[in-house]
Write a protein that holds these residues in place. Structure first.
Motif, PDB file in Angstrom:
ATOM      1  N   GLY A 241       0.414  -1.333   0.292  1.00 31.45           N
ATOM      2  CA  GLY A 241      -0.062  -0.370  -0.252  1.00 31.45           C
ATOM      3  C   GLY A 241       0.541   1.283   0.209  1.00 31.45           C
ATOM      4  N   LEU A 242       2.319   1.103  -0.446  1.00 32.62           N
ATOM      5  CA  LEU A 242       2.924   2.229   0.212  1.00 32.62           C
ATOM      6  C   LEU A 242       3.581   2.198  -2.023  1.00 32.62           C
ATOM      7  N   ILE A 243       4.897   3.523  -1.585  1.00 33.82           N
ATOM      8  CA  ILE A 243       5.574   3.503  -2.815  1.00 33.82           C
ATOM      9  C   ILE A 243       6.483   3.055  -2.392  1.00 33.82           C
ATOM     10  N   GLU A 244       7.226   1.622  -2.576  1.00 32.16           N
ATOM     11  CA  GLU A 244       8.584   1.379  -2.868  1.00 32.16           C
ATOM     12  C   GLU A 244       9.843   1.465  -3.738  1.00 32.16           C
ATOM     13  N   GLY A 245       8.734   2.200  -4.297  1.00 32.21           N
ATOM     14  CA  GLY A 245       9.686   2.548  -5.551  1.00 32.21           C
ATOM     15  C   GLY A 245       8.989   3.840  -7.246  1.00 32.21           C
ATOM     16  N   LEU A 246      10.046   4.665  -7.438  1.00 30.35           N
ATOM     17  CA  LEU A 246       9.613   5.657  -8.027  1.00 30.35           C
ATOM     18  C   LEU A 246      10.638   6.347  -9.189  1.00 30.35           C
ATOM     19  N   VAL A 247      10.127   5.524 -10.237  1.00 26.87           N
ATOM     20  CA  VAL A 247      11.387   6.373 -11.397  1.00 26.87           C
ATOM     21  C   VAL A 247      10.511   7.617 -12.195  1.00 26.87           C
ATOM     22  N   ILE A 248      11.516   8.896 -11.911  1.00 28.03           N
ATOM     23  CA  ILE A 248      10.702   9.952 -13.453  1.00 28.03           C
ATOM     24  C   ILE A 248      11.516  10.653 -14.169  1.00 28.03           C
ATOM     25  N   GLU A 249      10.878  10.528 -15.290  1.00 23.62           N
ATOM     26  CA  GLU A 249      11.617  10.362 -16.941  1.00 23.62           C
ATOM     27  C   GLU A 249      10.867  10.600 -17.718  1.00 23.62           C
ATOM     28  N   PRO A 250      11.844  11.856 -19.138  1.00 25.34           N
ATOM     29  CA  PRO A 250      11.218  11.886 -19.889  1.00 25.34           C
ATOM     30  C   PRO A 250      10.110  10.857 -20.936  1.00 25.34           C
TER      31      PRO A 250
END
Length: 118
Positions: free
Chosen positions: A109-118
């Motif tokens: 129920g939580l964010i374990e990973g986040l990748v932000i890219e174009p």
């Protein structure tokens, strides 16, 4: 979109992702941080931030350094723990406009990973 993904309306995003996106847009660092696991990893702009202390350091300047608007342009449910969200940003940051993909990995129920890219 490939055959293995399902298109998702923004309202269909998991609550934790919606809470993160809303908190980040409103510059609510504490709420945004509460959406991550203790050992979460965020990759943004070629840099990686591991754990809540590093993620808080990443969130704090990015939430106050520039003024911008965010429009959710779409979302995909990849599998049980992976989601993507497209965001269109306009503001006073270098380049003024950018379209970004946010790749989320969820755990318990939580964010374990986040990748932000174009």
């Amino acid at each position: 979109m490939n055959a293995d993904t399902a298109s998702t309306r923004p309202v269909d995003l998991p609550a934790v992702i919606t809470r993160y996106l809303d908190a980040h847009q409103s510059h609510d660092t504490a709420t945004a941080l509460s959406t991550f696991t203790a050992d979460a990893v965020v990759t943004d702009d070629g840099r990686t931030y591991e754990g809540t202390s590093a993620i808080e350091s990443w969130l704090s300047p990015s939430s106050s350094e520039y003024t911008y608007t965010v429009t959710l342009t779409g979302a995909e449910h990849v599998d049980a723990t992976h989601w993507t969200a497209g965001n269109h940003l306009e503001g006073d940051f270098p380049g003024d406009v950018v379209d970004l993909a946010y790749w989320f990995t969820l755990q318990d129920g939580l964010i374990e990973g986040l990748v932000i890219e174009p």
